[in-house]
Design an enzyme around this catalytic site. Structure first.
Site, PDB file in Angstrom:
ATOM      1  N   ARG A 136      33.081 113.242  -0.217  1.00 44.54           N
ATOM      2  CA  ARG A 136      31.888 114.027  -0.513  1.00 44.54           C
ATOM      3  C   ARG A 136      32.029 115.465  -0.048  1.00 44.54           C
ATOM      4  O   ARG A 136      31.632 116.399  -0.758  1.00 44.54           O
ATOM      5  CB  ARG A 136      30.663 113.360   0.114  1.00 44.54           C
ATOM      6  CG  ARG A 136      29.336 114.099  -0.100  1.00 44.54           C
ATOM      7  CD  ARG A 136      29.142 114.652  -1.501  1.00 44.54           C
ATOM      8  NE  ARG A 136      29.374 113.670  -2.542  1.00 44.54           N
ATOM      9  CZ  ARG A 136      29.637 113.983  -3.793  1.00 44.54           C
ATOM     10  NH1 ARG A 136      29.730 115.256  -4.163  1.00 44.54           N
ATOM     11  NH2 ARG A 136      29.822 113.041  -4.694  1.00 44.54           N
ATOM     12  N   ASP A 194      19.795 151.697  -8.924  1.00 49.66           N
ATOM     13  CA  ASP A 194      19.009 150.479  -8.806  1.00 49.66           C
ATOM     14  C   ASP A 194      18.005 150.330  -9.947  1.00 49.66           C
ATOM     15  O   ASP A 194      17.147 151.199 -10.158  1.00 49.66           O
ATOM     16  CB  ASP A 194      18.271 150.467  -7.464  1.00 49.66           C
ATOM     17  CG  ASP A 194      17.594 149.140  -7.185  1.00 49.66           C
ATOM     18  OD1 ASP A 194      18.234 148.096  -7.405  1.00 49.66           O
ATOM     19  OD2 ASP A 194      16.432 149.144  -6.746  1.00 49.66           O
ATOM     20  N   GLU A 205      21.571 154.182  -2.198  1.00 49.11           N
ATOM     21  CA  GLU A 205      20.800 153.688  -3.339  1.00 49.11           C
ATOM     22  C   GLU A 205      19.831 154.749  -3.838  1.00 49.11           C
ATOM     23  O   GLU A 205      19.170 155.420  -3.047  1.00 49.11           O
ATOM     24  CB  GLU A 205      20.025 152.433  -2.918  1.00 49.11           C
ATOM     25  CG  GLU A 205      19.100 151.866  -3.980  1.00 49.11           C
ATOM     26  CD  GLU A 205      18.311 150.676  -3.456  1.00 49.11           C
ATOM     27  OE1 GLU A 205      18.921 149.623  -3.247  1.00 49.11           O
ATOM     28  OE2 GLU A 205      17.095 150.822  -3.232  1.00 49.11           O
ATOM     29  N   LYS A 250      24.093 138.159  -0.806  1.00 51.44           N
ATOM     30  CA  LYS A 250      23.129 137.076  -1.057  1.00 51.44           C
ATOM     31  C   LYS A 250      23.885 135.751  -1.164  1.00 51.44           C
ATOM     32  O   LYS A 250      24.022 135.155  -2.226  1.00 51.44           O
ATOM     33  CB  LYS A 250      22.331 137.374  -2.328  1.00 51.44           C
ATOM     34  CG  LYS A 250      21.447 138.618  -2.192  1.00 51.44           C
ATOM     35  CD  LYS A 250      20.744 138.949  -3.485  1.00 51.44           C
ATOM     36  CE  LYS A 250      19.899 140.215  -3.341  1.00 51.44           C
ATOM     37  NZ  LYS A 250      19.239 140.608  -4.601  1.00 51.44           N
ATOM     38  N   LYS A 267      19.906 151.918   1.878  1.00 50.80           N
ATOM     39  CA  LYS A 267      18.981 151.378   0.886  1.00 50.80           C
ATOM     40  C   LYS A 267      17.652 152.137   0.931  1.00 50.80           C
ATOM     41  O   LYS A 267      17.439 153.024   1.751  1.00 50.80           O
ATOM     42  CB  LYS A 267      18.766 149.892   1.159  1.00 50.80           C
ATOM     43  CG  LYS A 267      20.053 149.073   1.134  1.00 50.80           C
ATOM     44  CD  LYS A 267      20.460 148.681  -0.249  1.00 50.80           C
ATOM     45  CE  LYS A 267      19.615 147.547  -0.755  1.00 50.80           C
ATOM     46  NZ  LYS A 267      20.016 147.113  -2.112  1.00 50.80           N
TER      47      LYS A 267
END
Length: 283
Positions: free
Chosen positions: A104, A223, A201, A139, A171
């Site tokens: 597994r 973005d 960004e 992510k 960002k």
């Protein structure tokens, strides 16, 4: 597809050991210990139930050998290799109990990572004929970033930052907290090491113009811009900085975005939304 050098096993072993310990619990494989006689030997195959790109085969080998170093494991389709439904990806020979106890964990890693590699390959195919690179993001599944980013490479993509310490990525929230684009870029020019790359960004062309005027960045993240705006951004940039398109990048729009001339397209879905590929273990 060009096959990549593997990570040293010692980097991956802690992840596999943790997964095996989780699966074996406090007493080991109770079913196998109960119904399989010691000394029973079998040959098993990892078989593809659908088409895809292999990733996680190195980890599957580690899983089997951590359970039983005496197992013979032969990889038929290496990480980065393409396969079709029904293909054998690996063969394992030895104690049946050992094979079943590792099954597994080996399949969980190989299925998950092959799913990421396969999705990545589909995005990369949409950029064919351009110089645009498909990259992943941070992510990722907590604790599995290194192998999920490796799977992106197996699918023909490229990696963005592995961690916050890899580069400076400014960002929108950094810009807001620091008081604007010029203040953050001035801070970078004053304090950042010359060895560190800087990306910032922007949400619109006015901000891009400000970045180009101020200097201090190596890459600009565009973005959530539509295709006409991306075309204009590429024209304004005129080759000065690397450009990365980001924000809700779907398979259906990648060809159009790559045709604008951006250097990179970052896609969070490669790691956060890839489906696990259906792989099975057949005795």
């Amino acid at each position: 597809m060009t096959l990549l050098p593997a990570f040293p096993d010692m980097i991956l072993e802690p992840l596999v050991r943790a997964a095996l310990a989780e699966d074996l619990g406090t007493y080991g494989d109770l079913t196998t210990r109960t119904v399989i006689k010691a000394g029973t030997r079998y040959t098993a195959r990892i078989v593809a139930r659908e088409d895809g790109i292999a990733s996680g085969m190195q980890i599957a080998v580690i899983a089997f050998r951590l359970i039983d170093p005496a197992l013979s494991v032969r990889v038929v389709v290496p990480d980065g290799g393409a396969f079709t439904k029904g293909d054998t990806l690996a063969e394992i020979e030895g104690e049946a109990a050992s094979i079943l106890s590792a099954e597994r964990v080996a399949l969980n890693f190989a299925g998950r990572l092959s799913g990421i590699a396969t999705m990545t390959s589909r995005f990369v195919a949409e950029t064919r004929g351009t110089s645009t690179r498909i990259t992943c993001t941070r992510k990722t599944t907590p604790g599995l970033r290194i192998v999920e980013k490796q799977a992106v490479l197996h699918g023909g993509g490229f990696n963005h930052r592995f961690s916050l310490s890899d580069a400076i990525l400014i960002k929108d929230n950094h810009i807001a907290a620091a008081g604007g684009i010029r203040p953050v870029l001035q801070a970078v020019k004053a304090a950042a090491s010359h060895m560190v790359r800087v990306e910032i960004e922007v949400d619109n062309l006015d901000q891009l113009a400000e970045v180009l005027d101020e200097g201090g960045a190596d890459v600009v993240l565009l973005d959530n811009m539509d295709t006409p705006t991306l075309h204009e951004a590429v024209r304004m940039n005129n080759g000065r900085l690397s450009l990365e398109a980001s924000g809700n990048m779907r398979l259906g729009c990648v060809a159009e975005v790559s045709a604008t001339g951006v250097h990179y397209i970052s896609v969070g879905a490669l790691t956060h939304s890839a489906s696990t590929l259906d792989l099975g273990l057949d005795f």
